[in-house]
Design a protein around this motif. Structure first.
Motif: not given
Length: 241
Positions: A35-42, A104-107
């Motif tokens: 989920s972190v890789l896909n974004g949206g985790i606080k 995530g994947n956008k770092h």
């Protein structure tokens, strides 16, 4: 005598309970990591997830018959290779400025060392030995997350990756771009154990312009989330297998 029996029974029940929940706790954490890789985790949720997995592993360590000690020295993460295979000059390929785990994947940044194998035709086979190159655990620990699936059409940068937590030193290591993975979340691995084979999975690693390599990182928990630390000196001192 009665107290001893009660204590033994408690430990036995605890051990069984832990064993029964092995798969679920690691599966839950693995799903969180995806989920972190896909974004949206606080951050609050990330901190909660890491607290849960760390608490669980610490409980497992208490009931394990073998005590984990800090060996103080890693083994080099690629079998048959040594620190001269690290890319860049004196480790200058590492830069962690701008990195955030929650991106995530956008770092941004590159909080890792790329360790290159001799593979001119990019078939993931060592040109010198005509064999695959083993990725090995630098130290004893627990596999907390990994994926053995990746498609060339995917934009995921790490490809087939592995996260390992090392209780004795309280650090995480990360191994990316693997070809085949031989562990799963919840596995306890020994120092020097084969965990994968070097590959070319991952958005950038798959491209022809990228020489075949292992992407290797080290992290520590700071305020509940992983923060990168440069492992270059540890890699220089690591034993080779």
């Amino acid at each position: 005598m009665q107290k001893t029996i009660l204590l033994f029974s408690f430990l036995l029940i605890s051990t069984v309970a832990l064993a029964q929940s092995d798969t679920s706790i690691f599966t839950k954490f693995n799903n969180f990591n995806n989920s972190v890789l896909n974004g949206g985790i606080k951050k609050a949720e990330a901190k909660k997830q890491f607290e849960e997995i760390m608490s669980y592993i610490n409980s497992k360590e208490i009931v394990r018959s073998e005590v984990v000690t800090n060996k103080g020295q890693w083994v080099f993460p690629l079998k048959g290779y040594k620190s001269s295979a690290i890319g860049g000059i004196h480790g200058n390929g590492y830069f962690d400025k701008g990195y955030r785990f929650l991106d995530g994947n956008k770092h941004g940044a590159h909080p890792a060392h790329d360790i290159f194998i001799t593979d001119r035709n990019q078939d993931c086979i060592d040109d010198r030995t005509q064999k695959t190159v083993d990725v090995i655990a630098v130290d004893e620990g627990w596999v907390i997350s990994c994926t053995n699936k990746w498609e060339p059409t995917s934009d995921m940068r790490g490809g087939k990756f592995i996260w390992i937590y090392h209780p004795a030193s309280k650090v995480f290591t990360y191994y990316a771009h693997n070809n085949h993975i031989f562990v799963k979340p919840g596995d306890h691995v020994k120092q020097g154990q084969k965990i994968a084979e070097v590959g070319r999975t991952g958005y950038n690693a798959y491209k022809k312009r990228s020489p075949t390599h292992l992407h290797f990182s080290e992290f520590k928990l700071v305020d509940g989330v992983p923060v990168p630390f440069n492992p270059y000196q540890q890699l220089l001192k690591a034993k080779t297998l």
